[in-house]
Motif scaffolding. Structure first.
Motif, mmCIF file in Angstrom:
data_model
loop_
_atom_site.group_PDB
_atom_site.id
_atom_site.type_symbol
_atom_site.label_atom_id
_atom_site.label_comp_id
_atom_site.label_asym_id
_atom_site.label_seq_id
_atom_site.Cartn_x
_atom_site.Cartn_y
_atom_site.Cartn_z
ATOM 1 N N GLN A 45 5.561 0.870 9.912
ATOM 2 C CA GLN A 45 4.463 1.397 9.125
ATOM 3 C C GLN A 45 4.930 2.648 8.423
ATOM 4 N N ILE A 46 4.873 2.642 7.113
ATOM 5 C CA ILE A 46 5.306 3.785 6.329
ATOM 6 C C ILE A 46 4.151 4.764 6.222
ATOM 7 N N VAL A 47 4.460 6.049 6.352
ATOM 8 C CA VAL A 47 3.407 7.051 6.226
ATOM 9 C C VAL A 47 2.780 6.969 4.842
ATOM 10 N N ASP B 149 12.886 8.708 7.662
ATOM 11 C CA ASP B 149 12.621 9.968 6.968
ATOM 12 C C ASP B 149 11.284 10.518 7.355
ATOM 13 N N ASP B 150 10.310 9.628 7.406
ATOM 14 C CA ASP B 150 8.970 10.104 7.686
ATOM 15 C C ASP B 150 8.805 10.488 9.135
ATOM 16 N N PHE C 99 -2.409 -3.497 7.023
ATOM 17 C CA PHE C 99 -1.174 -3.403 7.801
ATOM 18 C C PHE C 99 -0.739 -4.737 8.380
ATOM 19 N N VAL D 83 13.067 4.838 5.138
ATOM 20 C CA VAL D 83 11.853 5.598 4.828
ATOM 21 C C VAL D 83 11.125 5.943 6.108
ATOM 22 N N LEU E 61 0.081 12.587 3.091
ATOM 23 C CA LEU E 61 1.416 13.071 2.745
ATOM 24 C C LEU E 61 1.486 14.592 2.700
ATOM 25 N N SER F 58 15.549 -0.256 3.258
ATOM 26 C CA SER F 58 14.922 0.942 2.690
ATOM 27 C C SER F 58 13.730 1.372 3.504
ATOM 28 N N LEU F 59 12.969 0.360 3.964
ATOM 29 C CA LEU F 59 11.792 0.681 4.768
ATOM 30 C C LEU F 59 12.206 1.430 6.019
ATOM 31 N N ARG G 213 6.736 9.149 -5.007
ATOM 32 C CA ARG G 213 7.248 9.141 -3.645
ATOM 33 C C ARG G 213 8.314 8.068 -3.499
ATOM 34 N N ASP G 214 9.328 8.373 -2.705
ATOM 35 C CA ASP G 214 10.356 7.385 -2.373
ATOM 36 C C ASP G 214 10.998 6.745 -3.598
ATOM 37 N N LYS H 156 8.270 -2.762 -3.223
ATOM 38 C CA LYS H 156 9.376 -3.455 -3.887
ATOM 39 C C LYS H 156 9.233 -4.968 -3.918
ATOM 40 N N PHE I 218 -3.503 10.407 1.310
ATOM 41 C CA PHE I 218 -2.738 9.413 2.066
ATOM 42 C C PHE I 218 -1.865 10.081 3.119
#
Lengths: 190, 581
Positions: free
Chosen positions: A67-69, A44-45, B348, A41, B80, A37-38, B486-487, B407, B78
């Motif tokens: 790294q997800i936005v 997508d981002d 991170f 994602v 977005l 999923s990451l 989101r997501d 998750k 953030f």
């Protein structure tokens, strides 16, 4: 709609696993679907159309942590502060010294104000009034007597451009424009 | 019937009613109360600057002295929301310049403020007193210079967390020598090293009513003593860099300066802290009610020492360096604690860098009976811990938990965290704000819809299985005003089935979900009082089949109709406008 179908498949798969097995079994599958999923994602981002086929995701090995936005949800204001501390810099910038072989004195630039390598190299070219050659991964900078190098956190001298920009600005301690045979030596790749 | 008071009497009575909700209720009683109320309303709060137009506000409330406006959606914090989305304050200032010459206060959050806007403010409002720019952007120190120079009665200038183009520190010198009215000055967001310190010192020295002063990073530790000695009446102080080589005379000077501030209750700043200088604060610690150490990279032992000197602490912001051990100390020392925020030092990093787990939060929930508001970043959580927290602290009103890896299941049972969050909403009957994280199925939304009757704001990420999840929330949460998602695999069904609900809310944000373009168009068509906006930076949404999901969706109620300042990547679903767009 394949993007969302892929998502649904992921979730149904996971749901099936949960129903068939006792809670606590097959934790690895859950982790794997997390990573999938990451990856989706992250794709997508990256601005990829949501309807794009995600076949390549299914076959690709689990990617390194993408790294997800906007995640974790921390304000840039705060992120910048953490970044700043890691770079041991003053104020908000990442100031590094720039030396050029043959030039009588050094300059200082703020790496933070550039958004990538092209801008940085352009700025250095303007500062010292010279041209850097064309960069290629294999051969370094060709077409010029100069090569831009930097000293990284480990004290090694590296060619500017090899690592991703974000990694570069956090590991660069200072820049040096090498000239002549030394420069060509780097470019010729061993 | 004729049992009515003269207007002046009613007006006098209304002047005791300050809250917006109550004022709104008063205006609904009857036509004459509506009229009287609107003429004497002095403060207006507009939670979404696009929900109403400046002209409409001015028409209804002609005598406003104080306005508060919010612009961008919360997820803009953030990254977005793309740059250029909107939230411009200039149209408001331009209209108010003519209509409200006696405007005294402007408070803005997440808006784009240009130097032109600031110059217009400086020029237009002769009695201007308060400017608060919270998380705003688009202006430079030139605009600030205009404010400083022109606003003779300025009481508050608060730039908290804004992005300012710091061209020159000399803007401070634009405050005339005759300006002695400052009560609050917050310049903590300014980045440059160039704050004109002598101008600052002089300004502070001539403002006897200064209660709140937050400096920026550039102000070094050795300068603090001078500033504090000029303003011993301060109640709230934000330091700059709190680091220097330890020198006994500097230390004792600093300690002396702090101890002379008998009213000081709140501290912040603390960029780059040298622990050896923390004891300089010990004399004021017993009085401290608010402490923001969220930029201080000091380790748990030093944090514990400091916190143990602050028994009256009500509000603590800190990095996760505090660790579980630090939070356990907090739980035993600070019985008045109401608000706790723990931020991640290495968000991170793949591996945890500190020993901060759910245990710390459980300890605080047990030890601090007045705890109401929590923001907690951690890397693991369990249903058992959440249930314990809920049972310990049913008085929680704000609960925002961020488990860093999306998750993440219950680390003990590997189950979803549905039951844990369910306990939170069930026990905390006054919960008004909730942020979810971790592995969550539709069940958690069932709990939220069933129990979250006072919930006003809900933030959801990487959660749920189907539209049923969204349906539970939209149909069950009676007080819901703001929903941001989101997501999540939420699509058309729940949204369309609950379209009417959206008119009772301020706004709905959905990004990387499964809402189709067709559904957005339908919603825009059927609900004229909603602005349905699709954000897509890659290509126009109608260049793809209608069944394709949209990238980002922002829906908000509005009496002003669709806006006309949309950038090319924002598409309104208002039928009339869309066709022309």
């Amino acid at each position: 709609m394949e993007g969302s179908v892929g998502y649904d498949n992921d979730l149904n798969l996971r749901a099936t696993e949960l129903r068939l097995g006792l809670p606590g079994t097959e934790p690895v599958s859950i982790v794997r679907s997390n990573k999938r999923s990451l990856q989706q994602v992250a794709d997508d981002d990256c601005g990829v159309n949501g309807c794009k086929s995600d076949d390549q995701n299914e076959t690709a090995p689990p990617p390194p942590k993408a790294q997800i936005v906007g995640w974790p949800p921390i304000r840039s204001y705060r992120k910048n502060n953490i970044q700043t501390k890691k770079n041991e810099s003053e104020g908000g910038g990442i100031y590094v010294k720039v030396s050029m072989d043959g030039a009588p004195y050094l300059r200082k630039i703020d790496l933070k104000i550039y958004s990538g390598y092209p801008e940085l190299l352009q700025a250095i070219e303007n500062m010292f009034k010279f041209t850097i050659g064309e960069y290629s991964e294999r051969e370094g900078y060709k077409g010029s007597d100069y090569a831009p190098t930097y000293e990284d956190k480990d004290g090694d001298w590296m060619l500017v451009g090899d690592v991703p920009w974000e990694m570069f600005i956090t590991s660069c301690k200072r820049l040096r424009i090498m000239k002549g045979s030394e420069a060509r030596g780097l470019g010729c790749g061993v | 019937m004729a049992y009515s008071f003269p207007d002046e009497v009613l007006e006098h009575v209304f002047s005791f009613i300050q809250s917006d909700k109550d004022r709104n209720a008063v205006s609904l009683v009857c036509k004459s109360w509506y009229e009287i109320e609107r003429w004497c309303r002095r403060k207006v709060f507009i939670g979404n600057c696009y929900a109403v137009s400046p002209r409409m506000v001015i028409r209804r409330f002609p005598e406003v002295r104080s306005i508060k406006l919010k612009g961008k959606p919360h997820f803009a914090d953030f990254n977005l929301v793309p740059d250029g989305w909107g939230g411009y304050v200039l149209p408001w200032i331009a209209e108010m310049a003519g209509a409200y010459p006696w405007l005294e206060e402007i408070r803005l959050k997440r808006m784009v403020v240009t130097d032109e806007s600031l110059e217009l403010i400086a020029k237009s409002f002769k009695n201007f007193k308060v400017l608060v720019l919270f998380s705003c952007e688009g202006f430079s120190t030139d605009g600030l210079a205009a404010i400083a120079a022109s606003c003779k009665n300025l009481r508050e200038l608060d730039l908290r967390e804004s992005e300012v183009d710091d061209l020159s520190g000399h803007w401070l010198a634009h405050f005339p020598e005759t300006c002695t009215s400052l009560v609050s000055l917050n310049i903590s967001c300014l980045r440059s090293d160039e704050v004109s310190f002598s101008a600052l010192e002089r300004l502070v020295g001539r403002c006897p009513n200064l209660r709140s002063l937050r400096l920026n990073r550039a102000v070094t530790l050795d300068k603090i003593a001078n500033i504090l000695r000029r303003a011993p009446q301060l109640v709230d102080f934000g330091t700059g860099y709190y680091a220097a080589e330890l020198q006994p005379d500097v230390f004792s000077n600093l300690a002396g300066a702090f101890s002379s501030c008998k009213e000081l209750k709140s501290l912040s700043g603390f960029w780059d802290v040298v622990p050896a200088y923390l004891p300089a604060l010990y004399s004021i610690c017993p009085r401290l009610t608010s402490l923001n150490l969220s930029y201080a990279t000091i380790q748990s032992p030093d944090l514990i020492k400091l916190v143990s000197h602050c028994p009256r602490l009500q509000r603590l912001l800190v990095l996760d360096y505090v660790e579980d051990s630090g939070l356990e100390e907090l739980a035993s020392s600070c019985k008045d604690l109401q608000e706790l925020r723990v931020f991640p030092s290495d968000p991170f990093g793949a591996e945890p860098n500190v020993s901060l787990t759910e245990q710390g939060l459980v300890a605080v929930s047990l030890g601090c009976p007045k705890l109401r508001s929590v923001l907690y970043f951690c890397r693991r959580m369990s249903n058992a811990a959440l249930v314990t927290i809920a049972q310990n602290r049913p008085n929680l009103t704000r609960f925002r938990l961020c488990i860093i890896e999306p998750k993440t299941p219950d680390y003990l049972t590997l189950e979803p965290l549905d039951v844990g969050f369910g306990a939170i909403v069930e026990h905390c009957k006054d919960l008004s704000r909730l942020s979810l994280s971790g592995l969550l199925t539709d069940h958690v939304f069932e709990y939220i819809g069933t129990y979250g009757k006072k919930l006003e704001m809900l933030s959801v990420a990487f959660a749920g299985d189907s539209d049923l999840g969204l349906h539970h929330v939209l149909s069950g949460c009676e007080s819901l005003r703001k929903l941001e998602i989101r997501d999540c695999p939420f699509g058309d069904k729940a949204l369309l089935a609950n379209a009417a609900k959206l008119e009772t809310m301020r706004s709905l944000w959905m990004s990387s979900c499964a809402v189709s373009f067709g559904a957005c168009k339908l919603l825009g068509q059927k609900m004229p009082k909603l602005n349905v906006e699709v954000i897509d930076e890659t290509e126009p949404p109608d260049s793809r089949p209608e069944s394709c999901p949209v990238d980002k969706l922002y829906i908000y109620r509005s009496v002003a109709g669709p806006r006309f300042d949309m950038p090319p990547f924002v598409w309104t679903m208002d039928e009339a406008v869309r066709i022309l767009h």
